[in-house]
Write a protein that holds these residues in place. Sequence first.
Motif, mmCIF file in Angstrom:
data_model
loop_
_atom_site.group_PDB
_atom_site.id
_atom_site.type_symbol
_atom_site.label_atom_id
_atom_site.label_comp_id
_atom_site.label_asym_id
_atom_site.label_seq_id
_atom_site.Cartn_x
_atom_site.Cartn_y
_atom_site.Cartn_z
ATOM 1 N N GLN A 14 0.829 -1.205 0.000
ATOM 2 C CA GLN A 14 0.000 0.000 0.000
ATOM 3 C C GLN A 14 0.860 1.251 0.000
ATOM 4 N N LEU A 15 0.448 2.221 -0.776
ATOM 5 C CA LEU A 15 1.106 3.527 -0.790
ATOM 6 C C LEU A 15 0.668 4.277 0.459
ATOM 7 N N ILE A 16 1.631 4.584 1.336
ATOM 8 C CA ILE A 16 1.292 5.284 2.578
ATOM 9 C C ILE A 16 1.872 6.689 2.627
ATOM 10 N N GLY A 17 2.599 7.090 1.589
ATOM 11 C CA GLY A 17 3.174 8.423 1.556
ATOM 12 C C GLY A 17 4.351 8.479 0.607
ATOM 13 N N ALA A 18 5.200 9.477 0.804
ATOM 14 C CA ALA A 18 6.387 9.637 -0.035
ATOM 15 C C ALA A 18 7.423 10.450 0.717
ATOM 16 N N VAL A 19 8.657 10.289 0.303
ATOM 17 C CA VAL A 19 9.747 11.096 0.858
ATOM 18 C C VAL A 19 10.434 11.806 -0.302
ATOM 19 N N GLY A 20 10.828 13.042 -0.061
ATOM 20 C CA GLY A 20 11.544 13.821 -1.064
ATOM 21 C C GLY A 20 12.842 14.344 -0.488
ATOM 22 N N VAL A 21 13.900 14.297 -1.294
ATOM 23 C CA VAL A 21 15.221 14.769 -0.878
ATOM 24 C C VAL A 21 15.728 15.746 -1.921
ATOM 25 N N ALA A 22 16.338 16.825 -1.463
ATOM 26 C CA ALA A 22 16.974 17.784 -2.371
ATOM 27 C C ALA A 22 18.226 18.337 -1.704
ATOM 28 N N GLY A 23 19.250 18.570 -2.518
ATOM 29 C CA GLY A 23 20.478 19.178 -2.022
ATOM 30 C C GLY A 23 21.582 18.217 -1.652
ATOM 31 N N ALA A 24 21.406 16.927 -1.935
ATOM 32 C CA ALA A 24 22.421 15.932 -1.563
ATOM 33 C C ALA A 24 23.471 15.740 -2.658
ATOM 34 N N GLY A 25 23.433 16.549 -3.707
ATOM 35 C CA GLY A 25 24.483 16.467 -4.716
ATOM 36 C C GLY A 25 24.009 16.143 -6.114
ATOM 37 N N GLY A 26 22.727 15.964 -6.318
ATOM 38 C CA GLY A 26 22.202 15.660 -7.645
ATOM 39 C C GLY A 26 21.070 14.654 -7.571
ATOM 40 N N SER A 27 20.423 14.443 -8.714
ATOM 41 C CA SER A 27 19.245 13.571 -8.764
ATOM 42 C C SER A 27 19.510 12.169 -8.252
ATOM 43 N N GLN A 28 20.591 11.552 -8.701
ATOM 44 C CA GLN A 28 20.873 10.175 -8.285
ATOM 45 C C GLN A 28 21.202 10.103 -6.802
ATOM 46 N N GLN A 29 21.975 11.063 -6.307
ATOM 47 C CA GLN A 29 22.323 11.075 -4.889
ATOM 48 C C GLN A 29 21.077 11.303 -4.024
ATOM 49 N N ASP A 30 20.236 12.237 -4.437
ATOM 50 C CA ASP A 30 18.985 12.475 -3.700
ATOM 51 C C ASP A 30 18.134 11.209 -3.668
ATOM 52 N N HIS A 31 18.031 10.552 -4.812
ATOM 53 C CA HIS A 31 17.260 9.308 -4.929
ATOM 54 C C HIS A 31 17.823 8.233 -3.992
ATOM 55 N N ASN A 32 19.134 8.062 -3.994
ATOM 56 C CA ASN A 32 19.764 7.041 -3.148
ATOM 57 C C ASN A 32 19.537 7.322 -1.665
ATOM 58 N N CYS A 33 19.604 8.587 -1.271
ATOM 59 C CA CYS A 33 19.338 8.942 0.130
ATOM 60 C C CYS A 33 17.920 8.553 0.523
ATOM 61 N N ALA A 34 16.960 8.868 -0.350
ATOM 62 C CA ALA A 34 15.557 8.548 -0.068
ATOM 63 C C ALA A 34 15.364 7.041 0.065
ATOM 64 N N LEU A 35 15.929 6.289 -0.866
ATOM 65 C CA LEU A 35 15.801 4.831 -0.807
ATOM 66 C C LEU A 35 16.384 4.267 0.476
ATOM 67 N N GLU A 36 17.553 4.760 0.855
ATOM 68 C CA GLU A 36 18.214 4.258 2.059
ATOM 69 C C GLU A 36 17.414 4.609 3.317
#
Length: 156
Positions: free
Chosen positions: A126-148
């Motif tokens: 079930q989709l219970i929400g989302a997390v967003g990251v910005a400023g960690a060094g770029g799209s891939q880095q932001d994505h990896n932080c969110a996943l972790e």
Amino acid sequence: MKIALFLLGIFASSTTLALPMQYHMDLNFAQRLGQNTMQACKDLTQPAAVVVLDQGGQVLWSQRHQNVGPHNLIAAQKKAYTAYSSKNSSLDFMRRAQTQLDAANLNTLDELLLLGGGVPVRYEQQLIGAVGVAGAGGSQQDHNCALEGIKKTLSS
């Protein structure tokens, strides 16, 4: 007799009706998710801004590291909303928009931000929400932080 059988049928079918189990993100979970994601950014790349949305797409938790520009909170919220709304990571959504002409105009919607860093949060399918990251060094880095951050939170 027909009415009695009809009413019996309604009664019998209504007693077997089962509503699906719904999971909701509460403030404690959102805070843990946000803090775990902030820590993941520090560990993987650099401090960032993090926003957590609940199952209604509303901000439940947000934080920006003092060395990260204030615009990153807005970007993190839009990335999280993009992930929540599309039910896909904003990185995948961005890549799809780059390769599919039909999706390219989605970057004109003010609420969406087609950059990596937004990831939907799912629990028990079930989709219970989302997390967003910005400023960690770029799209891939932001994505990896969110996943972790999500991985650490759901495994604890």
